[in-house]
Motif scaffolding. Structure first.
Motif, short mmCIF file in Angstrom:
data_model
loop_
_atom_site.label_atom_id
_atom_site.label_comp_id
_atom_site.label_asym_id
_atom_site.label_seq_id
_atom_site.Cartn_x
_atom_site.Cartn_y
_atom_site.Cartn_z
N VAL A 62 -7.94 4.73 40.72
CA VAL A 62 -9.34 4.44 41.05
C VAL A 62 -9.74 3.07 40.50
N GLN A 63 -9.41 2.81 39.26
CA GLN A 63 -9.73 1.50 38.66
C GLN A 63 -9.03 0.38 39.41
N LYS A 64 -7.78 0.60 39.78
CA LYS A 64 -7.02 -0.43 40.50
C LYS A 64 -7.66 -0.75 41.85
N ILE A 65 -8.04 0.28 42.60
CA ILE A 65 -8.65 0.07 43.90
C ILE A 65 -10.00 -0.63 43.76
N LEU A 66 -10.79 -0.20 42.79
CA LEU A 66 -12.09 -0.83 42.57
C LEU A 66 -11.94 -2.31 42.21
N HIS A 67 -10.96 -2.62 41.37
CA HIS A 67 -10.74 -4.02 41.01
C HIS A 67 -10.31 -4.82 42.24
N GLU A 68 -9.45 -4.26 43.06
CA GLU A 68 -9.01 -4.95 44.27
C GLU A 68 -10.18 -5.18 45.22
N PRO A 72 -16.79 -4.99 39.54
CA PRO A 72 -16.58 -5.53 38.19
C PRO A 72 -16.05 -4.49 37.20
N CYS A 73 -14.75 -4.49 37.05
CA CYS A 73 -14.08 -3.65 36.06
C CYS A 73 -12.84 -4.40 35.58
N PRO A 74 -12.35 -4.09 34.39
CA PRO A 74 -11.16 -4.80 33.90
C PRO A 74 -9.97 -4.59 34.85
N GLU A 75 -9.15 -5.62 34.96
CA GLU A 75 -7.97 -5.52 35.81
C GLU A 75 -6.94 -4.60 35.16
N PRO A 76 -6.58 -3.49 35.82
CA PRO A 76 -5.55 -2.62 35.25
C PRO A 76 -4.17 -3.25 35.39
N LEU A 77 -3.37 -3.17 34.33
CA LEU A 77 -2.08 -3.86 34.31
C LEU A 77 -0.89 -2.92 34.26
N VAL A 78 -0.98 -1.84 33.50
CA VAL A 78 0.14 -0.91 33.33
C VAL A 78 -0.36 0.51 33.51
N PRO A 79 0.21 1.29 34.43
CA PRO A 79 -0.21 2.68 34.62
C PRO A 79 0.24 3.54 33.44
N PRO A 80 -0.17 4.81 33.39
CA PRO A 80 0.22 5.68 32.27
C PRO A 80 1.72 5.67 32.02
N THR A 81 2.08 5.25 30.83
CA THR A 81 3.48 5.05 30.44
C THR A 81 3.66 5.58 29.02
N ILE A 118 -19.99 3.75 43.61
CA ILE A 118 -19.65 4.86 44.50
C ILE A 118 -19.32 4.34 45.90
N ALA A 119 -20.03 3.31 46.35
CA ALA A 119 -19.75 2.75 47.67
C ALA A 119 -18.39 2.07 47.73
N ASP A 120 -17.99 1.41 46.64
CA ASP A 120 -16.71 0.69 46.61
C ASP A 120 -15.52 1.58 46.27
N ALA A 121 -15.79 2.74 45.68
CA ALA A 121 -14.69 3.60 45.23
C ALA A 121 -13.92 4.17 46.41
N PRO A 122 -12.65 4.52 46.19
CA PRO A 122 -11.89 5.17 47.26
C PRO A 122 -12.46 6.55 47.54
N ASP A 184 -17.82 16.05 47.44
CA ASP A 184 -17.46 15.25 46.27
C ASP A 184 -17.25 13.80 46.67
N VAL A 185 -17.62 12.91 45.77
CA VAL A 185 -17.29 11.49 45.89
C VAL A 185 -16.67 11.06 44.57
N ILE A 186 -16.00 9.94 44.57
CA ILE A 186 -15.42 9.43 43.33
C ILE A 186 -16.43 8.53 42.65
N GLY A 187 -16.62 8.77 41.37
CA GLY A 187 -17.56 7.97 40.59
C GLY A 187 -17.14 7.95 39.13
N HIS A 188 -18.08 7.58 38.30
CA HIS A 188 -17.83 7.46 36.86
C HIS A 188 -18.61 8.57 36.16
N GLY A 189 -17.90 9.43 35.42
CA GLY A 189 -18.53 10.58 34.80
C GLY A 189 -19.20 10.28 33.48
#
Length: 300
Positions: A62-68, A72-81, A118-122, A184-189
């Motif tokens: 979700v964060q990756k798609i929103l950044h693309e 305005p959210c931090p650019e995600p660099l590494v997924p859960p590892t 919410i509008a920009d989220a996948p 349901d929509v995707i948002g920030h809880g």
């Protein structure tokens, strides 16, 4: 308390980001450990570690798609590892910005920011699962009793003494939300002040994407509005201070033990006034919170 050695963190950064740690800029641990670092190549990065949960993959996506999509959210660099038995992610550090100043326009700015998110989220179908929702969004937790398992207290909130009206209100909230036919929509809880940074009236960044959820839009909007309204009704301060919305996690001091009559998780401890208790050592006035919590709910 979560902890990761500096040596292991540096090695993780070298393997996943191409450079080891040169300097630790800040470090904080609560539900997760958040470490800001400067790498030897000069990049500024935030590494977040916490116990693994499948939903973290969905949060990262979700964060990756929103950044693309230039939200305005931090650019995600590494997924859960894996890192020291925990799940670590990395994002680019956003070093500037401030909490939104308290003024008449602030609620509208927050509402516009949430609507944009919410509008920009996948769509729900575009992202991996975000289930289960965090406890403060988890009215559908599936347990037979009212309150979900708290994520930050080693107690069963259903066994914690408290006012009967709060349990009754919690049951009515669960029933009403479970009965909704809204999609349901995707948002920030956890869309609150401490998770946003601004430059004047411009939203600079939304943080804490472990709190991404799929919930009805009305529930996402209502959660934030209810916290602000209850907070303003229960603060005992001069008018100029009542305009300030105190975020839930501004201060990371140890939480006080639950006392008889204290508020609870979800509707209670999360939604109606815990920041008053932690910020200034004031217990919420439960009689004052009652009409705020119950307004707009049908009686069973």
């Amino acid at each position: 308390m979560l902890s990761v050695s500096r040596e292991r963190l540096s090695d993780w950064c070298r393997r996943n980001l191409g450079a080891p740690v040169d300097e630790v800029l800040f470090e904080h641990a609560h539900l997760s450990m958040v470490t800001g670092v400067r790498l030897t190549d000069g990049n500024l990065v935030v590494v977040k570690t916490r116990p693994f949960a499948e939903r973290l993959h969905g949060c990262f996506e979700v964060q990756k798609i929103l950044h693309e999509r230039e939200f305005p959210c931090p650019e995600p660099l590494v997924p859960p590892t894996p890192l020291d038995g925990l799940a670590a992610t990395a994002e680019r550090l956003v070093p500037s910005g401030a909490l939104l100043a308290a003024r008449a326009a602030a609620p509208v700015l927050f509402a516009d920011a949430l609507a944009r998110l919410i509008a920009d989220a996948p769509s729900v179908s575009e992202a991996p699962t975000l289930d289960p929702a965090p406890p403060w969004n988890g009215w559908d937790h599936g347990a037979p009793r009212t309150w979900p398992l708290a994520d930050d207290l080693d107690v069963d909130l259903n066994e914690t003494p408290g006012p009967r009206w709060l349990d009754a209100t919690g049951e009515r909230v669960r029933a009403r939300l479970a009965a909704t036919s809204l999609p349901d929509v995707i948002g920030h809880g956890d869309f609150e002040s401490q998770n946003t940074r601004w430059e004047g009236n411009e939203l600079l960044a939304v943080h804490d994407w472990d709190s991404a959820v799929s919930r009805p839009e009305a529930a996402l909007a209502g959660q934030g509005e209810r916290r602000v309204r209850c907070h303003r009704q229960t603060r005992r301060h001069p008018p100029h201070r009542r305009e300030r919305t105190t975020p839930r996690r501004v201060r990371r001091s140890p939480r006080p033990p639950l006392e008889r009559g204290g508020t609870r998780s979800g509707l209670g401890r999360r939604a109606v006034g815990p920041h008053v208790q932690r910020e200034e050592g004031i217990r919420p006035d439960m009689d004052a919170l009652r009409p705020c919590a119950q307004s707009g709910l049908p009686h069973s």
